[in-house]
Design a protein around this motif. Structure first.
Motif, PDB file in Angstrom:
ATOM      1  N   HIS A   5       0.702  -1.157   0.154  1.00 31.90           N
ATOM      2  CA  HIS A   5       0.026  -0.045   0.039  1.00 31.90           C
ATOM      3  C   HIS A   5       0.889   1.126   0.051  1.00 31.90           C
ATOM      4  O   HIS A   5       1.846   1.240   0.783  1.00 31.90           O
TER       5      HIS A   5
ATOM      6  N   GLU B 176       0.936   5.244   0.546  1.00 31.67           N
ATOM      7  CA  GLU B 176       0.478   6.286   0.991  1.00 31.67           C
ATOM      8  C   GLU B 176       1.050   7.880   0.885  1.00 31.67           C
ATOM      9  O   GLU B 176       2.408   7.703   1.014  1.00 31.67           O
TER      10      GLU B 176
ATOM     11  N   HIS C 264       2.013  11.285   2.339  1.00 35.31           N
ATOM     12  CA  HIS C 264       2.000  12.215   3.434  1.00 35.31           C
ATOM     13  C   HIS C 264       2.103  13.807   3.034  1.00 35.31           C
ATOM     14  O   HIS C 264       2.905  14.020   2.186  1.00 35.31           O
TER      15      HIS C 264
ATOM     16  N   HIS D 208       0.778  16.026   8.338  1.00 40.59           N
ATOM     17  CA  HIS D 208       2.151  15.134   8.285  1.00 40.59           C
ATOM     18  C   HIS D 208       3.224  15.959   8.162  1.00 40.59           C
ATOM     19  O   HIS D 208       3.269  17.059   7.996  1.00 40.59           O
TER      20      HIS D 208
ATOM     21  N   GLN E 253       3.425  17.787  -0.651  1.00 35.87           N
ATOM     22  CA  GLN E 253       3.742  16.473  -0.431  1.00 35.87           C
ATOM     23  C   GLN E 253       5.124  16.089  -0.169  1.00 35.87           C
ATOM     24  O   GLN E 253       5.828  16.079  -0.540  1.00 35.87           O
TER      25      GLN E 253
ATOM     26  N   ARG F  99       6.382   9.693   0.846  1.00 36.63           N
ATOM     27  CA  ARG F  99       5.521   8.777   0.459  1.00 36.63           C
ATOM     28  C   ARG F  99       5.933   7.609   1.335  1.00 36.63           C
ATOM     29  O   ARG F  99       7.220   7.341   1.511  1.00 36.63           O
ATOM     30  N   ASP F 100       5.005   6.946   1.726  1.00 40.74           N
ATOM     31  CA  ASP F 100       5.036   5.644   2.655  1.00 40.74           C
ATOM     32  C   ASP F 100       4.719   4.364   1.970  1.00 40.74           C
ATOM     33  O   ASP F 100       3.622   4.179   1.598  1.00 40.74           O
ATOM     34  N   TYR F 101       5.683   3.566   1.408  1.00 35.95           N
ATOM     35  CA  TYR F 101       5.248   2.377   0.832  1.00 35.95           C
ATOM     36  C   TYR F 101       5.342   1.308   1.988  1.00 35.95           C
ATOM     37  O   TYR F 101       6.550   0.815   2.043  1.00 35.95           O
ATOM     38  N   ARG F 102       4.214   0.916   2.169  1.00 38.26           N
ATOM     39  CA  ARG F 102       4.112  -0.376   3.253  1.00 38.26           C
ATOM     40  C   ARG F 102       4.077  -1.726   2.569  1.00 38.26           C
ATOM     41  O   ARG F 102       3.090  -1.819   1.761  1.00 38.26           O
TER      42      ARG F 102
ATOM     43  N   HIS G 290       8.133  -0.463   6.181  1.00 37.18           N
ATOM     44  CA  HIS G 290       7.694   0.809   5.983  1.00 37.18           C
ATOM     45  C   HIS G 290       9.084   1.202   4.837  1.00 37.18           C
ATOM     46  O   HIS G 290      10.142   1.654   5.377  1.00 37.18           O
TER      47      HIS G 290
END
Length: 558
Positions: free
Chosen positions: A7, A9, A11, A17, A86, A89-92, A150
Motif C-alpha cells: 500500500h 500512502e 504524506h 503530516h 507532499q 511517500r510511505d510504501y508499506r 515501511h
C-alpha cells in the motif's frame, strides 16, 4: 493465495503530516523538526523490539547527510515550501510469513534499493514486527505473527553533482530537484505503483523459496485474479485502537459481522460438501454394483399404517449373491450428537429410487441446507444479541451509579460552599481586615475555600463520567438494536424456509422431523405445527451444548 498487498500512502502537509515525524516513527528515533521546533521521540518502540531493522539508503555518490535521517528529512522539509506540499511517500509492504529477522530485513532493504535506483532518491527502511493481537484484541496464532516494512522516501529526486577535472578529490554536492514525473501524473503514478507491487511479489516469492517456504505471491487484486473473494474492509488507526481497548465501534461491528458470517457459511458449506461427497461415493458404488447385478432390492416399502406414504425403513435385502454387498451399502451411518442437520437427514431419509425421486430429493436437500444455515445464523446472532444486551444493561447500571455519585458530589459541594459562606459571615471583621493584611485571607477560610474547589472539581469529573457512560450505554443499545434487526431478517428467512418445506409434496417430512433435535423441532413447529414422526423412525440424539441454545422465536422481546 490469500495474503496482504502493498500500500502506497502520500504524506501531505495539509493533512498535518511531517516528514521528520514520519521518519522518527518508522525508524524508532528521536528527531527534531527544525521547521517547527518540535521533538518526535519514538525510541520506546525500538527498545520494545517493535522495530527489528532500520536503515537509510542513498544513491551512489550522495553526500553523507543523505544517509543520516536527522539531516535528510529536515532537508526535505526545508525544500518543500507550500502549505499543502507532499513531503513524503510511505510504501508499506507485508513480509512473507515464516521469514526470520535477517531474511525479512534483507527483503525490505533489497526493495528499498530498487526504489532508490528507479527514483534516484534516498529511502528510509523500517522493519516492524506485527502486533500480537488482531483488530479486535484477540491474540493471533504464532504462525500468523510476522513483519511488515515501511519504505519512506521523498517526492523529489536527489541530484548529485560529482566534481571532475582538477577537483577530483573535492566532495560531491547534492540537492533535491523538481518533483519526479511519476509522482506528479496520476497515470504515470499508477504505472509506478504497479511496477513496485510486481517487484515486491517477485522478491517475496524468491525470499520465501530461499527460506524453504512453498508460497507464490501475486500483486494483483482478487478482482483482477478472478477470485470470488471479498477483501476485508479496514478500520483505521482510531477504530483499531478503540477495538483493542475493548470499545465497540461501528466499523468494527461491520467487519466483525463479515468475519462471523463468513465463518458460519464456511462451516455450513464444509458440512454440505462432506455430505455431498459421501453421497457421490455411495452413488458411484451403487451404479457399479447395478451394472454387475441385474436385480436390486427396493429401497423403500409401503405400509398400511401410512397409505401412500413410505415408512422410511430400508427393505430387507433380496436373496442372491449381491445381497450382503447391497445391505452393507444401504446401511445408514451412526448418528452423532454433533452431526449437522443435513447429515442427520441424509442418514435417516431413504435414497431416491427413480428420476422423479432424484429431483424431489435434490429440492429437499437444498431446502434442508438453507434451513441449517438459517438456524446457524440465528444461533450466532442470538448469542451476539444477548451479549450486546448484557453489555448495554451493565453500561446502563454503570450510568445510573455514576448519576448517583454525581448527586452525592453536588450535595457535598453545596455543604462545603455553605460551610465556607457561614464561616465568612461569622468572621466578617477578619475577612475585612484580610484585605490589607500581607498574608492574605485567613488560613481557616483558605482551607474551606480549597475544599470547595476540590468538591467542584469532583463534580466536574463526575459530570464527564456521566456523559461518557451515557454515550456508551446509548451506543451499546444501538448496537443491540442493530443485531436484533439482523436477527429479525434472518428469522424471516427461517420462517419462509419452514413454510416452503411444509408445503413441499412428498414423504420426506417425517424423517426431517426425526432428524431434528428437540430445540430445532420446537423452532420448526413454532412456525408450522406438524405431526410427530412415526414411532419406528429413529430420532436424532441431542448434543448437550445445543440444549443451551434457545431460538429467537421462543424469546419474549423486552
Amino acid at each position: 493465495m490469500r495474503h496482504a498487498r502493498p500500500h502506497l500512502e502520500v504524506h501531505s502537509r495539509s493533512k498535518g503530516h511531517s516528514a521528520v515525524a514520519g521518519a522518527a516513527y518508522r525508524l524508532g528515533l528521536k528527531l527534531k523538526d527544525e521547521r517547527t521546533g518540535l521533538w518526535h521521540d519514538y525510541t520506546r518502540r525500538a527498545a520494545g523490539e517493535e522495530i527489528v531493522f532500520a536503515t537509510t539508503v542513498a544513491p551512489e555518490g550522495a553526500p553523507s547527510w543523505a544517509s543520516d535521517p536527522a539531516q535528510l528529512w529536515n532537508w526535505v522539509e526545508s525544500v518543500e515550501r507550500r502549505k499543502d506540499a507532499q513531503v513524503a511517500r510511505d510504501y508499506r509492504i507485508p513480509i512473507p510469513l515464516g521469514l526470520d529477522d535477517r531474511r525479512a530485513g534483507q527483503l525490505a532493504e533489497r526493495l528499498a534499493r530498487f526504489i532508490m535506483c528507479e527514483l534516484s532518491t534516498p529511502v528510509s527502511v523500517g522493519l516492524h514486527r506485527d502486533a500480537s493481537v488482531d483488530l479486535f484484541g484477540d491474540v493471533k496464532p504464532q504462525e500468523k505473527q510476522g513483519y511488515h516494512a515501511h519504505l519512506y522516501f521523498p517526492s523529489r529526486p536527489l541530484l548529485v553533482s560529482v566534481p571532475d577535472g582538477e577537483d577530483q578529490e573535492a566532495a560531491s554536492t547534492a540537492t533535491f530537484g523538481p518533483r519526479h514525473p511519476m509522482l506528479i501524473s496520476r497515470k504515470l503514478g499508477r504505472g509506478m505503483v504497479e511496477m513496485f507491487n510486481r517487484t515486491w511479489a517477485e522478491m517475496s516469492t524468491e525470499a520465501a523459496a530461499d527460506a524453504g517456504i512453498d508460497a507464490q505471491y501475486d500483486h494483483r487484486s482478487y478482482v483482477r485474479m478472478g477470485l470470488p473473494i471479498e477483501p476485508q474492509p479496514t478500520l483505521g488507526a482510531e477504530a483499531t485502537a478503540l477495538e483493542r481497548k475493548g470499545f465497540f465501534t461501528r466499523k468494527g461491528d461491520a467487519v466483525r459481522e463479515i468475519v462471523v458470517m463468513s465463518k458460519v457459511y464456511e462451516a455450513a458449506h464444509a458440512e454440505v460438501a462432506a455430505a455431498q461427497q459421501d453421497q457421490a461415493r455411495s452413488d458411484v458404488a451403487r451404479e457399479r454394483l447395478a451394472g454387475v447385478e441385474a436385480e436390486r432390492p427396493a429401497p423403500m416399502t409401503r405400509t398400511d399404517a401410512m397409505p401412500g406414504k413410505f415408512d422410511f425403513v430400508p427393505s430387507e435385502p433380496a436373496t442372491g449373491s449381491a445381497s450382503p454387498q447391497l445391505a452393507e451399502m444401504d446401511a445408514r451411518p451412526a448418528l452423532s450428537p454433533d452431526a449437522a442437520l443435513v447429515e442427520r437427514f441424509t442418514a435417516i431419509a431413504p435414497h431416491p429410487a427413480s428420476a422423479d425421486d432424484d429431483a424431489r430429493w435434490g429440492a429437499w436437500l437444498r431446502l434442508v441446507r438453507t434451513l441449517q444455515r438459517a438456524l446457524a445464523v440465528l444461533r450466532e446472532l442470538g448469542g451476539r444479541r444477548a451479549e450486546h444486551e448484557g453489555r448495554a444493561e451493565r453500561a446502563t447500571a454503570a450510568k445510573l451509579e455514576a448519576e448517583y455519585e454525581l448527586d452525592e458530589a453536588r450535595r457535598r459541594r453545596i455543604v462545603a460552599s455553605e460551610r465556607a459562606a457561614r464561616w465568612a459571615r461569622d468572621h466578617r471583621f477578619r475577612m475585612f481586615a484580610a484585605k490589607w493584611a500581607t498574608r492574605g485571607k485567613p488560613k481557616a477560610w483558605r482551607e474551606l475555600a480549597a475544599e470547595v474547589t476540590h468538591r467542584h472539581h469532583a463534580v466536574q469529573e463526575m459530570e464527564a463520567a456521566v456523559r461518557f457512560r451515557s454515550v456508551r450505554a446509548d451506543d451499546l443499545k444501538r448496537q443491540a438494536a442493530a443485531v436484533a434487526q439482523r436477527e429479525q431478517r434472518a428469522n424471516v428467512v427461517f420462517r419462509r424456509t419452514v413454510e416452503v418445506l411444509a408445503n413441499m409434496p412428498g414423504e420426506l417430512m417425517p424423517p426431517l422431523l426425526a432428524a431434528m433435535n428437540p430445540v430445532e423441532r420446537a423452532a420448526f413447529e413454532e412456525v408450522s405445527p406438524l405431526p410427530a414422526p412415526p414411532p419406528d423412525v429413529p430420532t436424532a440424539p441431542v448434543a448437550q451444548e445445543r440444549l443451551d441454545y434457545r431460538p429467537p422465536i421462543q424469546r419474549a422481546r423486552p
